[in-house]
Design a protein around this motif. Structure first.
Motif: not given
Length: 158
Positions: A140-149, A126-138
């Motif tokens: 991708i959001y950061y890369v697509f929204s902030v870096i790529l605009g 469960t802990l690794s599933s939560i950490s991977i899910s958080v890391a991926f969703s945050v």
């Protein structure tokens, strides 16, 4: 999964990938002269989906041929009830993901979808599933929204 299911799903994903690519090419280019326009992400997803579906079809075909040669028997084509249950859970979650994406936002919806998906495919960890899910969703959001605009549905405003 069964080889019949894998072959059918690879053909289905191949067709969906072709549709992604053809529809993405009809999206207009960026008006600002940017190299990353609105059609870049769907076009890339379509190409990746086509390549992965071709890989799945090849691997399934290769495995079926190998089993026929080695065992000289028919390949198993029955799906178990557990595999069907996992597929239905992921299918319903994908539909719910599309429905709630605009309402709840990308980060929360993607986190929940990935967490349910990881736990459906493999119980525990469960802990690794939560950490991977958080890391991926945050991430991708950061890369697509902030870096790529680009723009993704952010957090809910209610």
């Amino acid at each position: 999964m069964s080889q019949t299911f894998d072959k059918i799903s690879s053909i289905t994903f191949f067709i969906i990938g072709i549709l992604f690519v053809t529809e993405a090419t009809q999206i207009s280019d960026s008006a600002y002269g940017s190299t990353v326009g609105p059609k870049t992400f769907p076009l890339g997803l379509g190409i990746v989906l086509i390549l992965l579906s071709l890989r799945l079809f090849y691997e399934t075909w290769k495995q079926a041929t190998k089993l026929k040669i080695v065992r000289n028997t028919k390949t198993p084509s029955k799906t178990t009830s557990i595999e069907l249950k996992k597929f239905l859970i992921l299918f319903i979650c994908a539909i719910a993901y599309v429905f709630f994406l605009e309402i709840v936002g990308y980060v929360i919806t993607t986190f929940i979808f990935l967490l349910i998906g990881f736990q459906t495919m493999e119980r525990g960890k469960t802990l690794s599933s939560i950490s991977i899910s958080v890391a991926f969703s945050v991430g991708i959001y950061y890369v697509f929204s902030v870096i790529l605009g680009g723009s993704l549905p952010s957090f809910p405003t209610f």
